[in-house]
Design a protein around this motif. Structure first.
Motif, short mmCIF file in Angstrom:
data_model
loop_
_atom_site.label_atom_id
_atom_site.label_comp_id
_atom_site.label_asym_id
_atom_site.label_seq_id
_atom_site.Cartn_x
_atom_site.Cartn_y
_atom_site.Cartn_z
N ASP A 1 0.82 -1.20 0.00
CA ASP A 1 0.00 0.00 0.00
C ASP A 1 0.86 1.26 0.00
OD1 ASP A 1 -2.21 -1.61 0.11
OD2 ASP A 1 -2.41 -1.46 2.29
N MET A 2 1.97 1.25 0.73
CA MET A 2 2.81 2.42 0.86
C MET A 2 3.61 2.71 -0.40
SD MET A 2 3.33 3.14 4.54
CE MET A 2 2.38 2.48 5.88
N ARG A 3 3.82 1.73 -1.26
CA ARG A 3 4.60 1.93 -2.48
C ARG A 3 3.93 2.94 -3.40
NH1 ARG A 3 9.11 1.70 -3.47
NH2 ARG A 3 8.82 1.06 -5.58
N GLU B 1 12.86 19.91 9.85
CA GLU B 1 11.45 20.13 10.16
C GLU B 1 10.79 18.94 10.88
OE1 GLU B 1 10.27 23.09 9.80
OE2 GLU B 1 11.91 23.83 8.54
N VAL B 2 11.35 17.77 10.77
CA VAL B 2 10.75 16.57 11.37
C VAL B 2 11.49 16.18 12.65
CG1 VAL B 2 10.29 14.10 11.01
CG2 VAL B 2 9.95 15.72 9.14
N GLY B 3 12.81 16.34 12.64
CA GLY B 3 13.62 15.93 13.78
C GLY B 3 14.00 14.47 13.68
N ARG B 4 14.23 13.85 14.84
CA ARG B 4 14.65 12.44 14.87
C ARG B 4 13.47 11.54 14.51
NH1 ARG B 4 19.14 10.72 17.81
NH2 ARG B 4 17.93 8.97 18.61
N ILE B 5 13.75 10.58 13.63
CA ILE B 5 12.71 9.62 13.25
C ILE B 5 13.39 8.29 12.94
CG2 ILE B 5 12.71 10.34 10.82
CD1 ILE B 5 9.61 9.84 10.91
N GLU B 6 12.76 7.22 13.38
CA GLU B 6 13.30 5.88 13.16
C GLU B 6 12.72 5.30 11.87
OE1 GLU B 6 14.03 1.75 15.64
OE2 GLU B 6 12.71 3.29 16.47
N ALA B 7 13.53 4.52 11.17
CA ALA B 7 13.09 3.86 9.94
C ALA B 7 13.76 2.50 9.85
CB ALA B 7 13.45 4.72 8.72
N HIS C 1 22.81 8.84 1.78
CA HIS C 1 22.48 9.89 0.83
C HIS C 1 21.04 9.67 0.37
CE1 HIS C 1 23.13 11.81 -3.38
NE2 HIS C 1 22.57 12.64 -2.55
N ILE C 2 20.12 10.48 0.88
CA ILE C 2 18.70 10.36 0.55
C ILE C 2 18.47 10.97 -0.83
CG2 ILE C 2 16.35 11.05 1.18
CD1 ILE C 2 17.29 11.06 4.11
N ILE C 3 17.85 10.17 -1.73
CA ILE C 3 17.59 10.68 -3.09
C ILE C 3 16.10 10.89 -3.36
CG2 ILE C 3 19.75 9.85 -4.07
CD1 ILE C 3 18.21 7.50 -5.25
N ASN C 4 15.22 10.31 -2.56
CA ASN C 4 13.81 10.67 -2.62
C ASN C 4 13.15 10.36 -1.29
OD1 ASN C 4 12.47 8.08 -2.61
ND2 ASN C 4 12.87 7.87 -4.80
N VAL C 5 12.01 11.03 -1.06
CA VAL C 5 11.34 10.91 0.23
C VAL C 5 9.83 10.98 0.02
CG1 VAL C 5 11.46 13.39 0.73
CG2 VAL C 5 11.35 11.77 2.62
N SER C 6 9.09 10.25 0.86
CA SER C 6 7.64 10.36 0.91
C SER C 6 7.25 10.48 2.38
CB SER C 6 6.98 9.12 0.28
OG SER C 6 7.05 8.01 1.14
N GLU D 1 8.86 4.64 10.94
CA GLU D 1 8.07 3.98 11.97
C GLU D 1 6.72 4.68 12.16
OE1 GLU D 1 8.38 1.17 13.91
OE2 GLU D 1 9.92 0.74 12.44
N ARG D 2 6.64 5.92 11.74
CA ARG D 2 5.38 6.66 11.82
C ARG D 2 5.27 7.51 10.56
NH1 ARG D 2 6.97 11.91 13.21
NH2 ARG D 2 8.95 11.99 14.30
N ILE D 3 4.06 7.84 10.20
CA ILE D 3 3.83 8.70 9.04
C ILE D 3 4.07 10.14 9.48
CG2 ILE D 3 2.11 9.54 7.40
CD1 ILE D 3 0.79 6.78 7.61
N ILE D 4 4.73 10.91 8.61
CA ILE D 4 5.00 12.32 8.89
C ILE D 4 3.72 13.13 8.61
CG2 ILE D 4 6.38 14.33 8.27
CD1 ILE D 4 8.60 12.35 7.45
N ARG D 5 3.34 13.99 9.55
CA ARG D 5 2.15 14.83 9.38
C ARG D 5 2.29 15.70 8.13
NH1 ARG D 5 1.91 17.78 14.92
NH2 ARG D 5 2.50 19.33 13.41
#
Length: 112
Positions: A11-13, A66-72, A37-42, A87-91
């Motif tokens: 579903d997330m793809r 703008e998001v701060g620390r986040i686990e993935a 090196h992040i090349i795309n983000v959702s 681990e959580r969806i960004i608002r």
């Protein structure tokens, strides 16, 4: 009892990905610092380019503007690229600020 994140990867793809050119240092519990090196983000995750010393299912903690620390955790890895799911969806409001901060093309950044 099932432990860990309950994922619906298929579903997330479908989430819209935004181009990025952002280098971060992730924190991994076993190997310490992981240069990525992040090349795309959702709102659900991100893709990195480059070889990593971690495997599918392992977790990293990163710090994003703008998001701060986040686990993935790593969902897939292939030919020098890897996909991670947050681990959580960004608002939405924070995500819009994030993509503006990460947008590699200055002409596409939102005007302030």
């Amino acid at each position: 009892m099932v432990s860990g994140a309950q994922l619906t990867v298929t579903d997330m793809r479908r989430a819209t990905r935004h181009p990025a050119d952002h280098k971060v240092i992730g924190e991994h519990r076993r190997i310490g610092d992981v240069h990525m090196h992040i090349i795309n983000v959702s709102a659900h995750g991100f893709m990195v380019e480059g070889d990593l010393e971690i495997s599918r299912g392992e977790r990293v903690t990163i710090r994003l503007p703008e998001v701060g620390r986040i686990e993935a955790h790593m969902i897939w890895s292939n030919d020098g690229r890897a996909g991670f799911q947050f681990e959580r969806i960004i608002r939405l409001d924070d995500f819009m600020k994030l993509i503006n901060a990460l947008q590699p093309n200055p002409r596409l950044r939102a005007r302030r």
